[in-house]
Scaffold this motif. Sequence first.
Motif, PDB file in Angstrom:
ATOM      1  N   SER A  78       2.846 -17.264  21.436  1.00  0.00           N
ATOM      2  CA  SER A  78       1.716 -17.013  22.325  1.00  0.00           C
ATOM      3  C   SER A  78       0.534 -17.962  22.143  1.00  0.00           C
ATOM      4  CB  SER A  78       1.217 -15.571  22.135  1.00  0.00           C
ATOM      5  OG  SER A  78       0.805 -15.351  20.798  1.00  0.00           O
ATOM      6  N   ILE A  79       0.483 -18.700  21.038  1.00  0.00           N
ATOM      7  CA  ILE A  79      -0.677 -19.565  20.835  1.00  0.00           C
ATOM      8  C   ILE A  79      -0.668 -20.704  21.856  1.00  0.00           C
ATOM      9  CG2 ILE A  79      -0.890 -19.024  18.388  1.00  0.00           C
ATOM     10  CD1 ILE A  79       0.521 -21.569  17.706  1.00  0.00           C
ATOM     11  N   PRO A  80      -1.828 -21.195  22.272  1.00  0.00           N
ATOM     12  CA  PRO A  80      -1.893 -22.273  23.271  1.00  0.00           C
ATOM     13  C   PRO A  80      -1.176 -23.531  22.780  1.00  0.00           C
ATOM     14  CG  PRO A  80      -4.057 -21.271  22.943  1.00  0.00           C
ATOM     15  CD  PRO A  80      -3.167 -20.735  21.862  1.00  0.00           C
ATOM     16  N   PRO A  81      -0.607 -24.294  23.702  1.00  0.00           N
ATOM     17  CA  PRO A  81       0.135 -25.501  23.303  1.00  0.00           C
ATOM     18  C   PRO A  81      -0.691 -26.468  22.461  1.00  0.00           C
ATOM     19  CG  PRO A  81       0.567 -24.974  25.605  1.00  0.00           C
ATOM     20  CD  PRO A  81      -0.504 -24.040  25.157  1.00  0.00           C
ATOM     21  N   ARG A  82      -1.961 -26.665  22.828  1.00  0.00           N
ATOM     22  CA  ARG A  82      -2.773 -27.634  22.071  1.00  0.00           C
ATOM     23  C   ARG A  82      -2.907 -27.211  20.619  1.00  0.00           C
ATOM     24  NH1 ARG A  82      -8.308 -29.492  24.774  1.00  0.00           N
ATOM     25  NH2 ARG A  82      -6.719 -30.201  26.251  1.00  0.00           N
ATOM     26  N   ARG A  83      -3.169 -25.916  20.395  1.00  0.00           N
ATOM     27  CA  ARG A  83      -3.300 -25.446  19.024  1.00  0.00           C
ATOM     28  C   ARG A  83      -1.955 -25.518  18.301  1.00  0.00           C
ATOM     29  NH1 ARG A  83      -4.503 -19.313  16.950  1.00  0.00           N
ATOM     30  NH2 ARG A  83      -4.782 -19.823  14.744  1.00  0.00           N
ATOM     31  N   PHE A  84      -0.866 -25.195  19.007  1.00  0.00           N
ATOM     32  CA  PHE A  84       0.453 -25.260  18.393  1.00  0.00           C
ATOM     33  C   PHE A  84       0.757 -26.666  17.896  1.00  0.00           C
ATOM     34  CE2 PHE A  84       4.924 -26.443  19.121  1.00  0.00           C
ATOM     35  CZ  PHE A  84       5.534 -25.663  18.168  1.00  0.00           C
ATOM     36  N   TRP A  85       0.556 -27.659  18.752  1.00  0.00           N
ATOM     37  CA  TRP A  85       0.873 -29.024  18.350  1.00  0.00           C
ATOM     38  C   TRP A  85      -0.081 -29.535  17.276  1.00  0.00           C
ATOM     39  CZ3 TRP A  85       5.472 -30.450  19.026  1.00  0.00           C
ATOM     40  CH2 TRP A  85       6.196 -30.074  20.149  1.00  0.00           C
ATOM     41  N   ALA A  86      -1.316 -29.070  17.272  1.00  0.00           N
ATOM     42  CA  ALA A  86      -2.247 -29.457  16.206  1.00  0.00           C
ATOM     43  C   ALA A  86      -1.769 -28.914  14.861  1.00  0.00           C
ATOM     44  CB  ALA A  86      -3.647 -28.946  16.528  1.00  0.00           C
ATOM     45  N   LEU A  87      -1.338 -27.639  14.844  1.00  0.00           N
ATOM     46  CA  LEU A  87      -0.836 -27.058  13.601  1.00  0.00           C
ATOM     47  C   LEU A  87       0.472 -27.716  13.172  1.00  0.00           C
ATOM     48  CD1 LEU A  87      -1.602 -23.284  14.296  1.00  0.00           C
ATOM     49  CD2 LEU A  87      -2.683 -24.738  12.571  1.00  0.00           C
ATOM     50  N   CYS A  88       1.332 -28.001  14.133  1.00  0.00           N
ATOM     51  CA  CYS A  88       2.579 -28.702  13.793  1.00  0.00           C
ATOM     52  C   CYS A  88       2.292 -30.081  13.216  1.00  0.00           C
ATOM     53  CB  CYS A  88       3.460 -28.829  15.035  1.00  0.00           C
ATOM     54  SG  CYS A  88       4.430 -27.359  15.393  1.00  0.00           S
ATOM     55  N   GLY A  89       1.324 -30.786  13.817  1.00  0.00           N
ATOM     56  CA  GLY A  89       0.966 -32.100  13.300  1.00  0.00           C
ATOM     57  C   GLY A  89       0.442 -32.020  11.882  1.00  0.00           C
ATOM     58  N   ARG A 119      11.845 -22.058  17.136  1.00  0.00           N
ATOM     59  CA  ARG A 119      11.380 -20.791  17.725  1.00  0.00           C
ATOM     60  C   ARG A 119      10.499 -21.032  18.946  1.00  0.00           C
ATOM     61  NH1 ARG A 119       8.957 -16.143  14.096  1.00  0.00           N
ATOM     62  NH2 ARG A 119       8.320 -15.622  16.230  1.00  0.00           N
ATOM     63  N   ARG A 120       9.737 -22.105  18.924  1.00  0.00           N
ATOM     64  CA  ARG A 120       8.844 -22.365  20.057  1.00  0.00           C
ATOM     65  C   ARG A 120       9.555 -23.084  21.196  1.00  0.00           C
ATOM     66  NH1 ARG A 120       3.120 -21.878  21.132  1.00  0.00           N
ATOM     67  NH2 ARG A 120       2.849 -22.845  23.181  1.00  0.00           N
ATOM     68  N   LEU A 121      10.381 -24.068  20.876  1.00  0.00           N
ATOM     69  CA  LEU A 121      10.959 -24.928  21.911  1.00  0.00           C
ATOM     70  C   LEU A 121      12.396 -24.582  22.264  1.00  0.00           C
ATOM     71  CD1 LEU A 121       9.593 -28.427  20.822  1.00  0.00           C
ATOM     72  CD2 LEU A 121       8.540 -26.723  22.321  1.00  0.00           C
ATOM     73  N   GLY A 122      13.076 -23.799  21.430  1.00  0.00           N
ATOM     74  CA  GLY A 122      14.463 -23.462  21.723  1.00  0.00           C
ATOM     75  C   GLY A 122      15.364 -24.680  21.685  1.00  0.00           C
ATOM     76  N   SER A 123      16.223 -24.833  22.697  1.00  0.00           N
ATOM     77  CA  SER A 123      17.177 -25.941  22.721  1.00  0.00           C
ATOM     78  C   SER A 123      16.506 -27.299  22.890  1.00  0.00           C
ATOM     79  CB  SER A 123      18.189 -25.720  23.847  1.00  0.00           C
ATOM     80  OG  SER A 123      17.529 -25.649  25.101  1.00  0.00           O
ATOM     81  N   HIS A 124      15.253 -27.314  23.349  1.00  0.00           N
ATOM     82  CA  HIS A 124      14.543 -28.591  23.503  1.00  0.00           C
ATOM     83  C   HIS A 124      14.161 -29.201  22.155  1.00  0.00           C
ATOM     84  CE1 HIS A 124      14.317 -28.072  27.819  1.00  0.00           C
ATOM     85  NE2 HIS A 124      13.827 -26.861  27.649  1.00  0.00           N
TER      86      HIS A 124
END
Length: 382
Positions: A78-89, A119-124
């Motif tokens: 549920s977290i916004p994409p921008r925050r997700f990618w920032a945490l992943c980075g 979990r976030r992107l699945g098969s991608h």
Amino acid sequence: MRAEVEPAGPAEAGWLASEKRWGQGWRRLAFHAVLLLYLIYVVRAVDQYSQGVGAVVGYALLGAFAIGFLVIMPDLESIPPRRFWALCGMLFALFVAQLAFAQAEAFTLAGYLTIVIVRRLGSHSIPVVAGFTIGAIVLPVAVPSWHDSLATGFGNATAVAIPITALATYTVHRIRNGNLALAEAHAEVARLAAENERSRIARDLHDLLGHSLTTITVKTGLARRLGETDPNRALAEIAEVETLARQALADVRAAVSNYREVTLAGELATGRELLRAAGILADLPSAVDGVSPEHQELFGWVVREGLTNVVRHARATSCAVRLSEGCVEIEDDGVGGDSSTGSGLSGLAERVGAAGGAVDAGPLQPRGWRLRVSLAAQGASS
């Protein structure tokens, strides 16, 4: 996001509430914290390959990674994409930095990143998983100072663990989402069925009572006007009103009684919708004229129990119901089961036995299951 669906009954409500409890608060945090136990391998690697300030930095990086993992996991979908990618980075940067202190064992952190991204992107997420796997294979070989890691076999083990972790995460996540979606779909189907039933009852009661109540109102008004000028006619009108009221009451009682009865036609119609909702191809008769009227209620119970078991236990792709004057058969192409277990079939056997019939349930070859109820005394045919 899926819309919230009100559970249709206590069972659905309890299941959904349990799922939500496990997905909230300390339970969710505790589950993700347990996953961090595998970081012990990185702790041992930092202790083995780094000393002094380097070891302190390695432990600090590991602690920051663990905190970041616990922050991102609870609301991952549920977290916004921008925050997700920032945490992943941030997690990826900590993983890369840890390579200098834990060597090949640092790829354990790539396993945690794999869980997050799958979990976030699945098969991608396949390219990311492939990249981590290739890195776990190539880097320990390419960096001479890491050859000690290869000697322990840990580098190769991590290269295998990353795709396995990705596959397990993807499978578990799909199963959980599928279970939630199925429970919500069942609740929605039940809610719509209840709404349709209420609408049908309202419509039928209107049809039953509309004319009677209108006539009663008119005749009551007429009797009131005739009360002083023509008492005998007024009494006759009141008598007719009494007759109409009794008839209306009898109609309502009959309607309510019929709604509580199990009918073969009704169970076939409900079963067709049940099988369709479960994704099972239904081959059900469209008419019940060939079944003796005295058998139809009993066969309705058979169809209800049989189709319920198909949906619950069979994991079938198709199901067929065959009817004759004194026999009903339900066949599916699922995995089958033990006919001797389960209170449903036991209760059905008692009901059929009381009617002088017999229940035959067993597996089919090469796969499938058949439930057959026959009333031999009435000349059932197979």
